[in-house]
Design a protein around this motif. Structure first.
Motif, PDB file in Angstrom:
ATOM      1  N   TRP A  36       0.855  -1.191   0.000  1.00  8.87           N
ATOM      2  CA  TRP A  36       0.000   0.000   0.000  1.00  8.87           C
ATOM      3  C   TRP A  36       0.891   1.242   0.000  1.00  8.87           C
ATOM      4  N   ARG A  38       0.507   5.785  -0.462  1.00  9.72           N
ATOM      5  CA  ARG A  38      -0.449   6.886  -0.402  1.00  9.72           C
ATOM      6  C   ARG A  38       0.180   8.145  -0.950  1.00  9.72           C
ATOM      7  N   ARG A  45       4.268  10.339  -3.704  1.00  7.65           N
ATOM      8  CA  ARG A  45       3.718   9.081  -3.244  1.00  7.65           C
ATOM      9  C   ARG A  45       4.661   8.470  -2.221  1.00  7.65           C
ATOM     10  N   TYR A  93      -5.043   6.431  -1.398  1.00  2.12           N
ATOM     11  CA  TYR A  93      -4.329   5.202  -1.081  1.00  2.12           C
ATOM     12  C   TYR A  93      -4.375   4.255  -2.278  1.00  2.12           C
ATOM     13  N   GLY A 116      -6.637   3.783  -6.956  1.00  2.00           N
ATOM     14  CA  GLY A 116      -6.612   4.564  -5.732  1.00  2.00           C
ATOM     15  C   GLY A 116      -7.985   4.764  -5.121  1.00  2.00           C
TER      16      GLY A 116
END
Length: 123
Positions: A36, A38, A45, A93, A116
């Motif tokens: 993961w 974000r 990112r 995310y 996302g």
């Protein structure tokens, strides 16, 4: 064709919880490392968490003890349980899949990405 589809984002108050899901199609979830990431507005990112084929996990310092990454290989789904959310967790995310069985924290280590899901934490 490999596809990753995230869901579970939304608006939550600080201190609350959300669980993100990422359904994988086109490949077996169990064979590869997944993660993961974000991205907040105006920022790059950043890595959140990763899980290897053998279940070993890797967490970013900023989420350690609050977020938990897991996978359900039967459902071909990756999860991110997010507890004790803070306003600074607000971001889009993304889930991602590698072409290797190990976990990794670099975005360049991942080959496939979802579209996302937005997480907004209000103070």
């Amino acid at each position: 064709q490999v596809q990753l589809v995230e869901s579970g984002g939304g608006l939550v108050q600080a201190g609350g919880s959300l669980r993100l899901s990422c359904v994988v199609s086109g490949r077996s979830n169990s064979e590869y490392g997944m993660g993961w990431f974000r991205q907040a507005p105006g920022k790059e990112r950043e890595f959140v968490a990763s899980i290897a084929k053998n279940g070993e996990t890797l967490d970013a310092y900023s989420v350690k003890g609050r977020f938990t990454i897991s996978r359900d290989n039967h459902k071909n789904t990756l999860y991110l349980q997010m507890d004790s959310l803070k306003p600074e967790d607000t971001a889009i995310y993304y889930c991602a899949s590698r072409d290797a069985p190990w976990s990794a924290s670099g975005s360049g280590d991942y080959k496939y990405w979802g579209q996302g899901t937005q997480v907004t934490v209000s103070s």
